[in-house]
Design a protein around this motif. Structure first.
Motif, short mmCIF file in Angstrom:
data_model
loop_
_atom_site.label_atom_id
_atom_site.label_comp_id
_atom_site.label_asym_id
_atom_site.label_seq_id
_atom_site.Cartn_x
_atom_site.Cartn_y
_atom_site.Cartn_z
N ASN A 46 -10.93 -85.50 -75.22
CA ASN A 46 -9.48 -85.71 -75.25
C ASN A 46 -8.73 -84.40 -75.48
OD1 ASN A 46 -8.57 -88.65 -74.92
ND2 ASN A 46 -10.42 -88.80 -76.14
N ALA A 49 -8.74 -82.81 -72.12
CA ALA A 49 -7.73 -83.47 -71.28
C ALA A 49 -6.33 -82.98 -71.63
CB ALA A 49 -7.83 -84.99 -71.43
N ASN A 120 -11.53 -83.88 -65.95
CA ASN A 120 -10.17 -84.10 -66.42
C ASN A 120 -9.13 -83.53 -65.46
OD1 ASN A 120 -10.15 -85.60 -69.01
ND2 ASN A 120 -11.57 -83.99 -69.60
N PHE A 124 -6.49 -86.13 -63.94
CA PHE A 124 -5.10 -86.04 -64.37
C PHE A 124 -4.18 -85.38 -63.34
CE2 PHE A 124 -7.12 -87.06 -68.35
CZ PHE A 124 -6.19 -87.91 -68.93
N PHE A 142 -4.69 -91.61 -70.01
CA PHE A 142 -5.44 -91.41 -71.24
C PHE A 142 -6.07 -92.73 -71.71
CE2 PHE A 142 -3.54 -87.23 -71.80
CZ PHE A 142 -4.55 -86.53 -72.46
N ASN A 146 -10.18 -93.36 -71.55
CA ASN A 146 -10.89 -93.65 -72.81
C ASN A 146 -11.49 -95.05 -72.83
OD1 ASN A 146 -10.76 -91.22 -74.47
ND2 ASN A 146 -8.56 -91.48 -74.26
#
Length: 197
Positions: A46, A49, A120, A124, A142, A146
């Motif tokens: 994360n 990301a 990522n 994204f 996100f 996840n």
């Protein structure tokens, strides 16, 4: 949206340093002990990301010198993790791996994991889901990433832990640990080949 979800699943489930080391940690140390490591991977992925979304990763990785340094660090760290998995529970190592990788090890792996940046960046920036609603799109991505990432990694940890719980003969368990470590080293070799080709 369906193509995004499919891409998330395929990009995350395919063997990379995170998935392979998760299974290896499970096989070498068990599910419960490996859970902290997976938590670190989760935090680390994360953070990667966020670095991708905010553009920090693009600025940092634009420098060939920094890219080279990160490549050397990532290669070294992945080889270290492979050795930790391969030598878990053995007496043949100079320093047997007595401690299971922890949260910080997971964060560190993702920080230098080339696949984490590629995945990522692809997820994204490669899919537009909500035209003209960037914040909504980032939040959705996100949450979706996840929601898929967590069960996949816990599944791989469970598979590794199941191998450990089988109480296989020590020689067989050692062979499994070495096989997991070799798979991780192969990922390093492939990443190195891609870097120089």
């Amino acid at each position: 949206m369906i193509s995004f979800i499919g891409a998330v699943f395929l990009l995350i489930i395919t063997p990379g340093p995170g998935v392979l080391s998760t299974a290896g940690v499970g096989a070498a140390f068990g599910f419960r002990a490996g859970f902290a490591y997976v938590l670190g991977l989760f935090i680390g992925t994360n953070l990667v990301a966020l670095a991708v979304v905010t553009g920090v990763a693009a600025v940092v990785l634009a420098s060939p010198v920094i890219r080279s340094v990160l490549f050397v660090l990532s290669t070294g760290y992945l080889l270290y993790m492979a050795a930790k998995i391969a030598l878990a529970g053995t007496k043949t190592a100079f320093e047997p791996a007595a401690r299971c990788p922890n949260v910080w090890d997971g964060i560190a792996l993702q920080a230098v994991n080339p696949k984490a940046y590629v995945v990522n960046t692809t997820l994204f920036s490669g899919f537009v889901i909500f035209q003209d609603a960037l914040l909504t799109e980032m939040i959705f991505k996100f949450v979706a990433v996840n929601a898929i990432w967590i069960p996949i990694h816990l599944g791989w940890l469970w598979v590794g832990g199941a191998l450990k719980r089988m109480e296989l003969p020590k020689a067989t368990q050692r062979l499994i640990n070495v096989a997991m470590a070799v798979a991780l080293v192969l990922v390093v070799v492939l990443a190195a080949a891609a870097q120089f080709l």
